[in-house]
Design a protein around this motif. Structure first.
Motif, mmCIF file in Angstrom:
data_model
loop_
_atom_site.group_PDB
_atom_site.id
_atom_site.type_symbol
_atom_site.label_atom_id
_atom_site.label_comp_id
_atom_site.label_asym_id
_atom_site.label_seq_id
_atom_site.Cartn_x
_atom_site.Cartn_y
_atom_site.Cartn_z
ATOM 1 N N LEU A 118 0.755 -1.276 -0.022
ATOM 2 C CA LEU A 118 0.009 0.015 -0.165
ATOM 3 C C LEU A 118 0.969 1.196 -0.082
ATOM 4 O O LEU A 118 0.633 2.051 -0.758
ATOM 5 C CB LEU A 118 -0.886 0.057 1.102
ATOM 6 C CG LEU A 118 -1.798 1.234 1.306
ATOM 7 C CD1 LEU A 118 -2.574 1.611 0.132
ATOM 8 C CD2 LEU A 118 -2.623 1.090 2.708
ATOM 9 N N ALA A 119 1.955 1.409 0.896
ATOM 10 C CA ALA A 119 2.663 2.481 0.960
ATOM 11 C C ALA A 119 3.517 2.462 -0.508
ATOM 12 O O ALA A 119 3.695 3.733 -0.855
ATOM 13 C CB ALA A 119 3.752 2.310 2.193
ATOM 14 N N ALA A 120 3.916 1.430 -1.074
ATOM 15 C CA ALA A 120 4.744 1.680 -2.193
ATOM 16 C C ALA A 120 3.916 2.336 -3.339
ATOM 17 O O ALA A 120 4.332 2.853 -4.173
ATOM 18 C CB ALA A 120 5.406 0.518 -2.509
ATOM 19 N N THR A 121 2.678 1.638 -3.202
ATOM 20 C CA THR A 121 1.718 2.127 -4.283
ATOM 21 C C THR A 121 1.360 3.765 -4.204
ATOM 22 O O THR A 121 1.304 4.463 -5.239
ATOM 23 C CB THR A 121 0.505 1.305 -4.146
ATOM 24 O OG1 THR A 121 0.435 0.075 -4.462
ATOM 25 C CG2 THR A 121 -0.677 1.838 -5.216
ATOM 26 N N ILE A 122 1.029 3.980 -3.073
ATOM 27 C CA ILE A 122 0.913 5.668 -2.935
ATOM 28 C C ILE A 122 2.092 6.418 -3.253
ATOM 29 O O ILE A 122 2.116 7.401 -3.974
ATOM 30 C CB ILE A 122 0.712 5.914 -1.315
ATOM 31 C CG1 ILE A 122 -0.649 5.266 -0.840
ATOM 32 C CG2 ILE A 122 0.675 7.562 -1.067
ATOM 33 C CD1 ILE A 122 -0.811 5.238 0.630
ATOM 34 N N ALA A 127 4.626 9.677 -7.870
ATOM 35 C CA ALA A 127 5.632 9.885 -8.514
ATOM 36 C C ALA A 127 5.045 9.858 -10.252
ATOM 37 O O ALA A 127 5.937 10.174 -11.087
ATOM 38 C CB ALA A 127 6.875 8.726 -8.489
ATOM 39 N N GLY A 128 4.029 9.834 -10.228
ATOM 40 C CA GLY A 128 3.354 10.190 -11.539
ATOM 41 C C GLY A 128 2.821 8.791 -12.157
ATOM 42 O O GLY A 128 2.660 8.740 -13.645
ATOM 43 N N GLU A 129 3.337 7.636 -11.619
ATOM 44 C CA GLU A 129 2.755 6.381 -12.160
ATOM 45 C C GLU A 129 1.351 5.797 -11.908
ATOM 46 O O GLU A 129 0.712 6.342 -11.008
ATOM 47 C CB GLU A 129 3.936 5.101 -11.606
ATOM 48 C CG GLU A 129 5.216 5.397 -12.020
ATOM 49 C CD GLU A 129 6.067 4.192 -11.528
ATOM 50 O OE1 GLU A 129 5.578 3.225 -11.617
ATOM 51 O OE2 GLU A 129 7.256 4.429 -11.071
ATOM 52 N N SER A 130 1.028 4.859 -12.781
ATOM 53 C CA SER A 130 -0.389 4.367 -12.720
ATOM 54 C C SER A 130 -0.177 2.944 -12.223
ATOM 55 O O SER A 130 0.910 2.023 -12.664
ATOM 56 C CB SER A 130 -0.995 4.108 -14.079
ATOM 57 O OG SER A 130 -1.280 5.758 -14.365
ATOM 58 N N VAL A 131 -0.860 2.448 -11.004
ATOM 59 C CA VAL A 131 -0.576 1.216 -10.255
ATOM 60 C C VAL A 131 -1.875 0.189 -10.308
ATOM 61 O O VAL A 131 -2.824 0.766 -9.756
ATOM 62 C CB VAL A 131 -0.005 1.398 -9.024
ATOM 63 C CG1 VAL A 131 0.425 -0.019 -8.521
ATOM 64 C CG2 VAL A 131 1.222 2.310 -8.960
#
Length: 222
Positions: A118-122, A127-131
Motif C-alpha cells: 500500500l505504501a509503495a503504491t502511494i 511519482a506519476g505512475e499508474s498502479v
C-alpha cells in the motif's frame, strides 16, 4: 532517513466502514512520510472534505452509500486539479476492474494488500505512475484483450519495434526500472521510448497506453 523538513503526503480516506478507515489510519501512521488529514464515509463527504483539506491523494472505496467511487473521483478531479485517486476496495469482479481502467484511475488495490505494498503504491502514484494490483492485472488484461479498434492501426504502424517492446512491458504494470531490466536498456532510454510512443499514440497517461496495447494485441497472452 528522517522525514523532517520534507512535505508529507497528505491523504484523505473515504470508506463507509469505520473499521476500515481506522485500520488504514493505523497502518499508514507507521510510515512517517504520510499524513492522514481526514476521513469521509460518503461521496458527499469526500467532496466536502477534499475541498476543505486539499489532500494530495484520496484512498477511495468504489462503492459508497450515496454513489460510486467513480462518480466521486470525477467530481474530485473536477474540483481539485492534480489530485491523485487510489481505489482501495474489497471488490475484484470484472465489472469493477473494467471501470477502474476505463476511468483512467491512478491506482487500484484490494483491501487485503500488505502495508508495504500500500505504501509503495502511494509513492508510485505520487511519482506519476499508474498502479494496478498485481493480483488482478491478468484479469483486466484478459477482459480487455478481445476489444479491437481498426482505426488505431495507423497509430500502431508509427511505433518502432523497440517502442513496441517497451510498451508491451509497460502494459504489464512494470515500472521504468523493471522495463529497463527486462529489455536490456537504461532507465533513461526506456523513459524516452515511452515518451515518444505516447506522443505518437496521442496519449498522456500510462494507464491509457496500457489499455491501448492490450486492446490492439501489443501484449501477448502468456
Amino acid at each position: 532517513m528522517s522525514s523532517a523538513g520534507k512535505h508529507k503526503i497528505r491523504l484523505l480516506v473515504v470508506d463507509d466502514h469505520e473499521v476500515v478507515r481506522a485500520g488504514l489510519r493505523t497502518v499508514l501512521a507507521t510510515f512517517g512520510r504520510f499524513e492522514i488529514v481526514g476521513e469521509a464515509a460518503s461521496l458527499a463527504g469526500a467532496i466536502q472534505e477534499t475541498e476543505r483539506l486539499k489532500p494530495d491523494l484520496v484512498l477511495l472505496d468504489v462503492r459508497l452509500p450515496d454513489g460510486s467511487g467513480f462518480e466521486a473521483a470525477r467530481e474530485l478531479r473536477a474540483r481539485q486539479r492534480g489530485i491523485k485517486i487510489l481505489f482501495l476496495t474489497s471488490y475484484s469482479d470484472d465489472e469493477v476492474l473494467h471501470r477502474v481502467v476505463e476511468e483512467d484511475a491512478d491506482g487500484f488495490l484490494l483491501k487485503d494488500a500488505e502495508a508495504g505494498e500500500l505504501a509503495a503504491t502511494i509513492d508510485k502514484i505520487m511519482a506519476g505512475e499508474s498502479v494496478l494490483d498485481a493480483s488482478v492485472t491478468r484479469r483486466v488484461l484478459e477482459h480487455l484483450r478481445s476489444a479491437n479498434d481498426i482505426t488505431a492501426q495507423d497509430k500502431i504502424a508509427l511505433l518502432a519495434p523497440q517502442e513496441r517492446r517497451v510498451l508491451a512491458q509497460l502494459a504489464q504494470g512494470k515500472t521504468n526500472k523493471e522495463i529497463a531490466l527486462a529489455v536490456g536498456l537504461s532507465d533513461k532510454t526506456v523513459k524516452n521510448y515511452i515518451a515518444n510512443a505516447m506522443e505518437k499514440l496521442q496519449m498522456n497517461r500510462r494507464s491509457q497506453v496500457a489499455v491501448f496495447c492490450v486492446r490492439h494485441g501489443l501484449v501477448q497472452a502468456e
